[in-house]
Design an enzyme around this catalytic site. Sequence first.
Site, mmCIF file in Angstrom:
data_model
loop_
_atom_site.group_PDB
_atom_site.id
_atom_site.type_symbol
_atom_site.label_atom_id
_atom_site.label_comp_id
_atom_site.label_asym_id
_atom_site.label_seq_id
_atom_site.Cartn_x
_atom_site.Cartn_y
_atom_site.Cartn_z
ATOM 1 C CG HIS A 1 -1.529 1.390 1.415
ATOM 2 N ND1 HIS A 1 -2.587 1.872 0.668
ATOM 3 C CD2 HIS A 1 -1.162 2.404 2.243
ATOM 4 C CE1 HIS A 1 -2.856 3.117 1.044
ATOM 5 N NE2 HIS A 1 -2.006 3.475 1.991
ATOM 6 C CG HIS B 1 0.926 6.711 -0.016
ATOM 7 N ND1 HIS B 1 0.072 7.779 0.081
ATOM 8 C CD2 HIS B 1 0.394 5.747 0.787
ATOM 9 C CE1 HIS B 1 -0.926 7.488 0.913
ATOM 10 N NE2 HIS B 1 -0.756 6.254 1.349
ATOM 11 C CD GLU C 1 -4.236 6.722 2.448
ATOM 12 O OE1 GLU C 1 -4.326 5.910 1.513
ATOM 13 O OE2 GLU C 1 -3.269 6.735 3.230
ATOM 14 C CB SER D 1 -2.694 0.046 -2.807
ATOM 15 O OG SER D 1 -3.461 0.527 -1.715
HETATM 16 FE FE LIG Z 1 -1.905 5.310 2.903
#
Ligand SMILES: [Fe+2]
Length: 288
Positions: free
Chosen positions: A135, A140, A181, A200
């Site tokens: 993730h 990110h 997010e 993700s």
């Molecule tokens: Fe995150």
Amino acid sequence: MRLDEFVSNSGPNLRGDYSRARADFTLDQDLSAYTVEEHTLWRRLYERQMKLLPGYAFETYLEYLSGLEAGDSIPGFERVSQRLRRATGWEIVAVPGLIPDLAFFDHLANRRFPVTVWLRKPEEFDYVVEPDVFHDFFGHVPLLFDGAYADYLHAYGKGGLKAARLDALKMLARLYWYTVEFGLIRAPEGLRIFGAGILSSGGEVVHSIDSQQPHRLAFDLERILRTDYRIDRYQDTYFVIESFERLVADTAPDFTPIYKRLRELPPIAPDEAAPGDEIAPRPEHGLS
Ligand SMILES: [Fe+2]
């Protein structure tokens, strides 16, 4: 909060090995500690996402992701940091798992993005509760190469340190949630995903763009600061930005008077349609 306090306050459910962590919660990534099975699991996760993302993920994200050439095995962070420093002045730092808010904000405010070192178990292929290296890295890191996005995250870190002093962390956390997010962006080619939590995820990619169920609202800072969110299911509401540059500009004003004003108002439920909501146009995905 000190490392030993954080570990003892968090209890036995804290996932990750904090014994090697430094006072700022970072540690050295031990690439040799990953097993062959873990590298294989990483490859499977990566391949699954790459089948899902074309036509859904923001093109800029996909370009930076492919430039990282990280599909074959869990990547070494230092190699990526060297490139990031040159591109946007950011680097990634390894952390054992979740870290306290203030430590997290302090890293962001110094252009360091914390990435968890451990990888989920095979039985968590579809869903993992805490953020793992897949993730954190896959979701990110690619956009840290984008100048405006990198500036936004830097400003967010500084804003987090300030929000802590103003007792406004709950409000500011919603901004991270609904942009970093779970954010969507109105790209020239259509509605696209830039939020790491969706990028993700095996299931939410299609849901976020194609489902008729969730609200998709135009970015509205004060609306977001008031909107609660659910961490245990797909989002009921997504916010759509126009560009990272516009996001930086829209979040540039001093939040102090905004916090003060919004504190007097009730929060908005995740699935609530509120007066004044600007509904983003329905996705045109699949029709073109
Ligand atoms: Fe995150």
